[in-house]
Design an enzyme around this catalytic site. Structure first.
Site, PDB file in Angstrom:
ATOM      1  N   CYS A 113       0.746  -1.247   0.057  1.00 46.21           N
ATOM      2  CA  CYS A 113      -0.019   0.053   0.080  1.00 46.21           C
ATOM      3  C   CYS A 113       0.877   1.250  -0.089  1.00 46.21           C
ATOM      4  CB  CYS A 113      -0.970   0.079   0.988  1.00 46.21           C
ATOM      5  SG  CYS A 113      -2.049  -1.317   1.198  1.00 46.21           S
ATOM      6  N   HIS A 253      -3.210   6.979   3.315  1.00 44.88           N
ATOM      7  CA  HIS A 253      -3.480   5.791   2.849  1.00 44.88           C
ATOM      8  C   HIS A 253      -4.820   5.469   3.208  1.00 44.88           C
ATOM      9  CE1 HIS A 253      -3.876   1.693   1.444  1.00 44.88           C
ATOM     10  NE2 HIS A 253      -3.527   1.095   2.650  1.00 44.88           N
ATOM     11  N   ASN A 283     -10.184   0.059   0.338  1.00 42.97           N
ATOM     12  CA  ASN A 283      -8.320   0.090   0.291  1.00 42.97           C
ATOM     13  C   ASN A 283      -8.029  -0.733  -0.998  1.00 42.97           C
ATOM     14  OD1 ASN A 283      -5.745  -0.410   0.519  1.00 42.97           O
ATOM     15  ND2 ASN A 283      -5.806  -1.293   2.512  1.00 42.97           N
TER      16      ASN A 283
HETATM   17  N1  ACO Z   1     -17.680  -8.489  10.532  1.00 45.33           N
HETATM   18  C1  ACO Z   1     -18.417  -8.444  11.765  1.00 45.33           C
HETATM   19  N2  ACO Z   1     -17.326  -9.012  12.765  1.00 45.33           N
HETATM   20  C2  ACO Z   1     -16.288  -8.935  12.403  1.00 45.33           C
HETATM   21  C3  ACO Z   1     -15.627  -8.747  11.220  1.00 45.33           C
HETATM   22  C4  ACO Z   1     -16.649  -8.457  10.099  1.00 45.33           C
HETATM   23  N3  ACO Z   1     -16.176  -8.158   8.870  1.00 45.33           N
HETATM   24  N4  ACO Z   1     -14.226  -8.691  11.013  1.00 45.33           N
HETATM   25  C5  ACO Z   1     -14.119  -9.213  12.229  1.00 45.33           C
HETATM   26  N5  ACO Z   1     -15.012  -9.309  13.224  1.00 45.33           N
HETATM   27  C6  ACO Z   1     -15.198  -9.508  14.523  1.00 45.33           C
HETATM   28  C7  ACO Z   1     -13.906 -10.290  15.086  1.00 45.33           C
HETATM   29  O1  ACO Z   1     -14.198 -11.670  14.735  1.00 45.33           O
HETATM   30  C8  ACO Z   1     -13.897  -9.914  16.607  1.00 45.33           C
HETATM   31  O2  ACO Z   1     -14.788 -10.611  17.195  1.00 45.33           O
HETATM   32  P1  ACO Z   1     -14.835 -11.393  18.680  1.00 45.33           P
HETATM   33  O3  ACO Z   1     -14.605 -10.162  19.611  1.00 45.33           O
HETATM   34  O4  ACO Z   1     -15.870 -12.178  18.972  1.00 45.33           O
HETATM   35  O5  ACO Z   1     -13.503 -11.985  18.652  1.00 45.33           O
HETATM   36  C9  ACO Z   1     -14.739  -8.575  16.390  1.00 45.33           C
HETATM   37  O6  ACO Z   1     -15.221  -8.319  15.465  1.00 45.33           O
HETATM   38  C10 ACO Z   1     -13.708  -7.465  16.818  1.00 45.33           C
HETATM   39  O7  ACO Z   1     -12.483  -7.698  15.829  1.00 45.33           O
HETATM   40  P2  ACO Z   1     -11.167  -6.686  15.570  1.00 45.33           P
HETATM   41  O8  ACO Z   1     -10.226  -7.410  14.735  1.00 45.33           O
HETATM   42  O9  ACO Z   1     -10.780  -6.537  17.202  1.00 45.33           O
HETATM   43  O10 ACO Z   1     -11.794  -5.576  15.072  1.00 45.33           O
HETATM   44  P3  ACO Z   1     -11.123  -4.028  14.834  1.00 45.33           P
HETATM   45  O11 ACO Z   1     -12.018  -3.044  15.519  1.00 45.33           O
HETATM   46  O12 ACO Z   1      -9.777  -4.155  15.132  1.00 45.33           O
HETATM   47  O13 ACO Z   1     -11.417  -3.840  13.350  1.00 45.33           O
HETATM   48  C11 ACO Z   1     -10.279  -4.016  11.237  1.00 45.33           C
HETATM   49  C12 ACO Z   1     -10.902  -5.016  12.385  1.00 45.33           C
HETATM   50  C13 ACO Z   1     -11.421  -3.246  10.505  1.00 45.33           C
HETATM   51  C14 ACO Z   1      -9.794  -5.156  10.353  1.00 45.33           C
HETATM   52  C15 ACO Z   1      -9.130  -3.199  11.800  1.00 45.33           C
HETATM   53  O14 ACO Z   1      -8.243  -3.810  12.815  1.00 45.33           O
HETATM   54  C16 ACO Z   1      -8.262  -2.514  10.565  1.00 45.33           C
HETATM   55  O15 ACO Z   1      -8.731  -1.759   9.928  1.00 45.33           O
HETATM   56  N6  ACO Z   1      -6.967  -2.673  10.763  1.00 45.33           N
HETATM   57  C17 ACO Z   1      -6.001  -2.320   9.658  1.00 45.33           C
HETATM   58  C18 ACO Z   1      -6.100  -2.977   8.387  1.00 45.33           C
HETATM   59  C19 ACO Z   1      -5.351  -2.442   7.380  1.00 45.33           C
HETATM   60  O16 ACO Z   1      -5.409  -1.010   7.218  1.00 45.33           O
HETATM   61  N7  ACO Z   1      -5.074  -3.290   6.525  1.00 45.33           N
HETATM   62  C20 ACO Z   1      -4.439  -2.774   5.161  1.00 45.33           C
HETATM   63  C21 ACO Z   1      -2.831  -2.363   5.365  1.00 45.33           C
HETATM   64  S1  ACO Z   1      -2.277  -1.935   3.977  1.00 45.33           S
HETATM   65  C22 ACO Z   1      -1.644  -3.115   2.884  1.00 45.33           C
HETATM   66  O17 ACO Z   1      -0.542  -3.199   2.815  1.00 45.33           O
HETATM   67  C23 ACO Z   1      -2.610  -4.315   2.400  1.00 45.33           C
END
Ligand code: ACO
Length: 331
Positions: A113, A253, A283
């Site tokens: 990214c 980003h 993204n």
């Molecule tokens: N729908 C519903 N529930 C979900 C989903 C979904 N799509 N995905 C995860 N959950 C659940 C999890 O299982 C978890 O449940 P649990 O508490 O029963 O275990 C709960 O929701 C909370 O999950 P978290 O992972 O703690 O959620 P978080 O608030 O951290 O959000 C997210 C997750 C959106 C992925 C966030 O961590 C994020 O944006 N991270 C950065 C991702 C990113 O930027 N990636 C790209 C980088 S760039 C590249 O090089 C590709």
């Protein structure tokens, strides 16, 4: 020393829209969860014929048209991508052929990214060193080709898209003032595609175990993304000897609304100055910052002498920031 200027930009977004409501039917998720946690409402998905090189070619054609430049004037094509059409050859070479850019060298770079920021930094260096006068930087990714649409942790986040920037040593546009790059490969396991490379070549088992798709530890990525983009942005400002208050627009980003919000707080910059496209495209990996830059540029909101701060973070981990300054003539 010559200065590197982005003279024009072009984008291509596939027509097909995948909404949060569509995803509700595919995995255990909801529109409200996705919106609340990421800010994403929909993303674009390329069709089977629209490969990374084709998306890139369409963005490149738009950038050349907007810059009134014929392909034979281009001396170098740099493509930032993680989803090249083939492991070999480069997709930059495929774009060179489609454009009929007969006088251009071409290669791919892989910084996930952060690809557009890495590419701008390379282009600036080539132009300032007087090695090339006209470079086409393309950032194109078809992330849908490496996403497991049964994994709700990742499939809600990504979309497909491409951007291209015509960069030269003359004319009007956005001058590339300074940049700063970083990497921390010790964190590679937090965000990766485990198979398909030399470590784990494709086999029946890798396909069965779905190791050809993105695996991500979201919370780790989230934490590092904010810390690294904030630090790299501040280092860039320091390098140019300007302050946060001198920045007119921040283009981070486009991965997650909450990452951008926290970043703005850490930089002590009003959120209204943070330009966003994440709600409509998700993204788009290497293309994300460039697509947002292009939309901001087209909106006519950027005034002469405005400073724009671009910052990105991605798999590697890699990160980087660039400061652009609009040239004085407002055309
Ligand atoms: N729908 C519903 N529930 C979900 C989903 C979904 N799509 N995905 C995860 N959950 C659940 C999890 O299982 C978890 O449940 P649990 O508490 O029963 O275990 C709960 O929701 C909370 O999950 P978290 O992972 O703690 O959620 P978080 O608030 O951290 O959000 C997210 C997750 C959106 C992925 C966030 O961590 C994020 O944006 N991270 C950065 C991702 C990113 O930027 N990636 C790209 C980088 S760039 C590249 O090089 C590709």
């Amino acid at each position: 020393m010559p200065t590197a200027i982005i003279n024009s930009l072009g984008t291509y977004l596939p027509k097909k829209i995948l909404t949060n409501f569509d995803l509700e039917k595919m995995v255990d998720t909801t529109d409200s969860w996705i919106k609340e946690r990421t800010g994403i409402e929909e993303r674009r998905i390329a069709d089977d014929e629209e490969t990374t090189s084709i998306l890139g070619f369409k963005a490149a054609s738009a950038a050349l048209q907007n810059g009134n430049c014929s392909p034979d004037k281009i001396e170098l094509i740099i493509l930032a991508t993680t989803t090249s059409d083939y492991p070999m050859p480069s997709s930059a070479a495929l774009i060179q052929a489609m454009l009929k850019a007969t006088n251009a060298g071409a290669f791919d770079i892989q910084a996930a990214c952060s690809g557009f920021i890495y590419g701008l930094t390379l282009a600036k260096a080539y132009i300032e060193a007087n090695i090339y006068k006209k470079i086409l930087l393309v950032a194109s990714d078809k992330l849908s080709s490496v996403i497991n649409y049964e994994d709700r942790n990742t499939c809600i986040l990504f979309g497909d898209g491409a951007v291209a920037a015509l960069i030269s040593n003359e004319g009007e546009g956005l001058e590339i003032k300074t940049s700063n790059l970083g990497a921390e490969g010790i964190y590679s396991q937090h965000l990766l595609i485990p198979a398909g490379g030399s470590k784990k070549p494709a086999s029946e088992d890798t396909v069965k175990d779905k190791l050809h798709s993105v695996k991500m530890e979201g919370k780790e990525v989230f934490k590092h993304a904010i810390r690294r983009m904030a630090k790299s942005s501040l280092e860039c400002l320091e390098k140019l000897n300007i302050q946060v208050k001198d920045i007119n627009w921040v283009i981070p980003h486009q991965a997650n609304f909450r990452i951008m919000e926290t970043l703005a707080k850490q930089l002590e910059i009003p959120f209204s100055k943070v330009f966003r496209t994440v709600h409509k495209y998700g993204n788009t990996s290497a293309a994300s910052v460039g697509i947002a830059l292009s939309e901001l540029f087209e909106s006519q909101e950027v005034k002469p002498k405005d400073h724009l701060l671009l910052t990105a973070f991605g798999s590697g981990f890699t990160w980087g920031s660039v400061i652009l300054k609009k040239t004085e003539t407002n055309d």
